[in-house]
Design a protein around this motif. Structure first.
Motif, PDB file in Angstrom:
ATOM      1  N   LEU A   1      73.020  63.427  23.332  1.00 53.91           N
ATOM      2  CA  LEU A   1      72.692  63.134  24.736  1.00 53.91           C
ATOM      3  C   LEU A   1      71.596  62.070  24.804  1.00 53.91           C
ATOM      4  O   LEU A   1      70.599  62.139  24.088  1.00 53.91           O
TER       5      LEU A   1
ATOM      6  N   MET B   1      66.732  60.177  29.432  1.00 53.55           N
ATOM      7  CA  MET B   1      66.309  60.733  28.139  1.00 53.55           C
ATOM      8  C   MET B   1      65.819  59.645  27.184  1.00 53.55           C
ATOM      9  O   MET B   1      64.854  59.841  26.459  1.00 53.55           O
TER      10      MET B   1
ATOM     11  N   GLY C   1      74.971  59.476  32.564  1.00 53.57           N
ATOM     12  CA  GLY C   1      74.451  60.328  33.646  1.00 53.57           C
ATOM     13  C   GLY C   1      72.973  60.040  33.827  1.00 53.57           C
ATOM     14  O   GLY C   1      72.346  59.398  32.969  1.00 53.57           O
TER      15      GLY C   1
ATOM     16  N   GLY D   1      68.008  69.588  20.877  1.00 56.45           N
ATOM     17  CA  GLY D   1      66.776  68.849  21.129  1.00 56.45           C
ATOM     18  C   GLY D   1      65.760  68.964  19.995  1.00 56.45           C
ATOM     19  O   GLY D   1      64.718  68.299  20.036  1.00 56.45           O
TER      20      GLY D   1
ATOM     21  N   PHE E   1      79.802  67.083  31.525  1.00 55.76           N
ATOM     22  CA  PHE E   1      80.902  67.031  32.493  1.00 55.76           C
ATOM     23  C   PHE E   1      81.449  65.620  32.680  1.00 55.76           C
ATOM     24  O   PHE E   1      82.620  65.440  33.016  1.00 55.76           O
TER      25      PHE E   1
ATOM     26  N   TYR F   1      71.027  67.887  36.184  1.00 52.68           N
ATOM     27  CA  TYR F   1      71.776  68.147  34.950  1.00 52.68           C
ATOM     28  C   TYR F   1      72.949  69.061  35.327  1.00 52.68           C
ATOM     29  O   TYR F   1      72.883  70.281  35.136  1.00 52.68           O
ATOM     30  N   ALA F   2      74.002  68.473  35.896  1.00 53.94           N
ATOM     31  CA  ALA F   2      75.099  69.306  36.401  1.00 53.94           C
ATOM     32  C   ALA F   2      75.741  70.117  35.278  1.00 53.94           C
ATOM     33  O   ALA F   2      76.135  71.270  35.468  1.00 53.94           O
ATOM     34  N   SER F   3      75.835  69.537  34.107  1.00 56.44           N
ATOM     35  CA  SER F   3      76.569  70.183  33.013  1.00 56.44           C
ATOM     36  C   SER F   3      75.911  71.474  32.527  1.00 56.44           C
ATOM     37  O   SER F   3      76.570  72.308  31.912  1.00 56.44           O
TER      38      SER F   3
HETATM   39  C1  LIG Z   1      69.184  66.579  23.199  1.00 56.51           C
HETATM   40  C2  LIG Z   1      69.916  67.443  24.162  1.00 56.51           C
HETATM   41  N1  LIG Z   1      69.224  68.156  25.070  1.00 56.51           N
HETATM   42  C3  LIG Z   1      69.876  68.960  25.953  1.00 56.51           C
HETATM   43  C4  LIG Z   1      71.232  69.059  25.924  1.00 56.51           C
HETATM   44  C5  LIG Z   1      71.982  69.964  26.895  1.00 56.51           C
HETATM   45  N2  LIG Z   1      72.726  69.180  27.875  1.00 56.51           N
HETATM   46  C6  LIG Z   1      74.047  68.899  27.743  1.00 56.51           C
HETATM   47  S1  LIG Z   1      74.674  68.020  28.997  1.00 56.51           S
HETATM   48  C7  LIG Z   1      73.183  67.998  29.771  1.00 56.51           C
HETATM   49  C8  LIG Z   1      73.024  67.409  31.127  1.00 56.51           C
HETATM   50  C9  LIG Z   1      73.107  65.911  31.166  1.00 56.51           C
HETATM   51  O1  LIG Z   1      72.734  65.483  32.454  1.00 56.51           O
HETATM   52  P1  LIG Z   1      73.294  64.148  33.091  1.00 56.51           P
HETATM   53  O2  LIG Z   1      73.277  63.074  32.076  1.00 56.51           O
HETATM   54  O3  LIG Z   1      72.529  63.918  34.331  1.00 56.51           O
HETATM   55  O4  LIG Z   1      74.816  64.453  33.396  1.00 56.51           O
HETATM   56  P2  LIG Z   1      75.440  65.607  34.349  1.00 56.51           P
HETATM   57  O5  LIG Z   1      75.431  66.850  33.548  1.00 56.51           O
HETATM   58  O6  LIG Z   1      74.581  65.700  35.569  1.00 56.51           O
HETATM   59  O7  LIG Z   1      76.827  65.119  34.642  1.00 56.51           O
HETATM   60  C10 LIG Z   1      72.200  68.669  29.017  1.00 56.51           C
HETATM   61  C11 LIG Z   1      70.775  68.829  29.419  1.00 56.51           C
HETATM   62  C12 LIG Z   1      71.911  68.303  24.944  1.00 56.51           C
HETATM   63  N3  LIG Z   1      73.244  68.322  24.828  1.00 56.51           N
HETATM   64  N4  LIG Z   1      71.243  67.518  24.097  1.00 56.51           N
END
Ligand SMILES: Cc1ncc(C[n+]2csc(CCOP(=O)(O)OP(=O)(O)O)c2C)c(N)n1
Length: 379
Positions: free
Chosen positions: A228, A258, A252, A74, A207, A284-286
């Motif tokens: 992301l 974002m 997601g 980030g 995930f 944010y499941a991952s």
């Molecule tokens: C810029 C950035 N911030 C934070 C992360 C950490 N991160 C990786 S996956 C994720 C969750 C993404 O959430 P979502 O799109 O809702 O998918 P889910 O995990 O719920 O399947 C985060 C916060 C990242 N990879 N890149």
């Protein structure tokens, strides 16, 4: 060595911090959940790390002490508000940065390698004072004294944390998990069932990509680990550049929120061959299931308002199949909001067990019959 999250939060509060924002990382243990329930902190979930810094800057202008927690991925979002807001206006904020791809640790996933190696140099280049946390309470106290000194000079301070340096606090609730009938994997299986087999699928970080890889590892998949928030933009770029090829963005809620502005770009540019799916587990499941803000937003209405030709919200298998059948015979851009639960198989395979990022890209381009650049011998 590590300290419990509760100790970090109580030390922050003793040091006068009252405002907390950020975007989760799996290395933060239960920091976001505990901050949300802490009576001492105003917790403001941010859609991206740049917004978190601006939110914190707003609180700092009011005289509060503010903390932003972020993964070093980030940092890219943060460079602009750090330089053109905090530094130029001398607004003090504390940054807690989890360092993925730390050069002193065993290899992390490829998307973290470049930022892992560059994190300290970027902070140095921006003249932001920083130090590494050593995982002890006394080390934390020393860093907070340094942060207070920086803040007295109206400057930000960054603390770099590593994997395992925070341990979950024993007490405390986890946020309510949504109880929709389908899991991400089940929703992906249904979507793939009704897809034109030539569809290029671009899947988001975490995930969701690993589920797609587990369920149907096909050459037409571009696994977008890292970056992301940019899944639908990449898919839209592809759809606009190849108008005869069906393209599906598998996003997601955290990723879609974002950079939600891209939904306006999609509505404006009208790629008729694009389906944008958001698998919305309200979290944010991952990174451990921290709550996102999607529960109080209606992304399907955002899509309609932005000009997508159709937008469907569903939570049941039959409705997903019906929507996919409708999309197959009508012009897009289409939006599908699938409300899902947070469950995943106990272990999810990583794409890197079979493909390097460059190998995945080449296979994907081959499947489309496209090679923009001659591949070099490497990779
Ligand atoms: C810029 C950035 N911030 C934070 C992360 C950490 N991160 C990786 S996956 C994720 C969750 C993404 O959430 P979502 O799109 O809702 O998918 P889910 O995990 O719920 O399947 C985060 C916060 C990242 N990879 N890149």
């Amino acid at each position: 060595m590590s300290v419990p999250t509760s100790v970090l939060l109580s030390r922050l509060s003793a040091a006068g911090y009252t405002f907390f924002s950020g975007v989760p990382c799996s290395h933060f243990a239960d920091l976001f959940e505990r901050a949300a329930e802490s009576g001492a902190l105003t917790d403001v979930p941010a859609a991206n790390e740049g917004s978190a810094v601006a939110l914190a800057a707003g609180a700092a202008l009011s005289g509060q002490r503010a903390v932003v927690a972020l993964q070093n991925s980030g940092l890219g979002h943060v460079v602009n508000p750090l330089t053109s807001l905090l530094m130029v206006n001398r607004i003090p904020v504390l940054l807690l940065i989890s360092v993925r791809g730390h050069p002193d640790e065993s290899a992390d996933e490829p998307q973290h390698i470049f930022m892992g190696a560059a994190t300290k140099a970027i902070l140095d280049q921006l003249a932001i004072d920083w130090d590494e946390f050593d995982g002890t309470t006394s080390g934390l106290d020393r860093l907070l004294v340094r942060a207070a000194e920086a803040h007295r000079q109206e400057a930000p301070f960054a603390v770099l944390l590593r994997k395992g340096q925070l341990t979950p606090s024993a007490a405390g609730a986890t946020p309510d998990a949504p109880d929709y009938p389908l899991s991400a994997g089940e929703a992906i299986e249904l979507i793939c069932q009704r897809l034109d087999p030539t569809t290029s699928i671009v899947s988001t970080t975490g995930f969701i990509t690993r589920e797609l890889f587990r369920i149907d590892d096909r050459p037409e998949n571009f696994y977008m680990q890292g970056s992301l928030g940019h899944c639908s933009a990449l898919a839209a770029g592809l759809a606009i550049a190849m108008p005869n090829r069906p393209v599906l963005a598998l996003d997601g809620d955290g990723g879609a929120l974002m950079h939600m502005g891209v939904m306006s770009t999609i509505g404006h540019t009208q790629p008729q061959n694009l389906i944008h799916v958001v698998l919305d587990n309200e979290s944010y499941a991952s990174t451990g299931g921290q709550a996102s803000t999607s529960r109080s937003s209606s992304l399907d209405l955002v899509a309609s308002a932005c000009g997508y030709r159709s937008s469907v919200r569903c939570a049941e298998a039959g409705d997903i199949l019906k929507a996919m059948e409708h999309f197959a015979t009508t012009r897009g851009p289409h939006f599908l909001l699938c409300k899902i639960n947070r469950s995943h198989p106990a272990t999810l395979p990583r794409v890197t067990t079979r493909h390097t990022p460059v190998g995945n890209k080449r296979r994907f381009q081959d499947a489309m019959g496209r090679h923009v650049l001659e591949p070099s011998a490497a990779g």
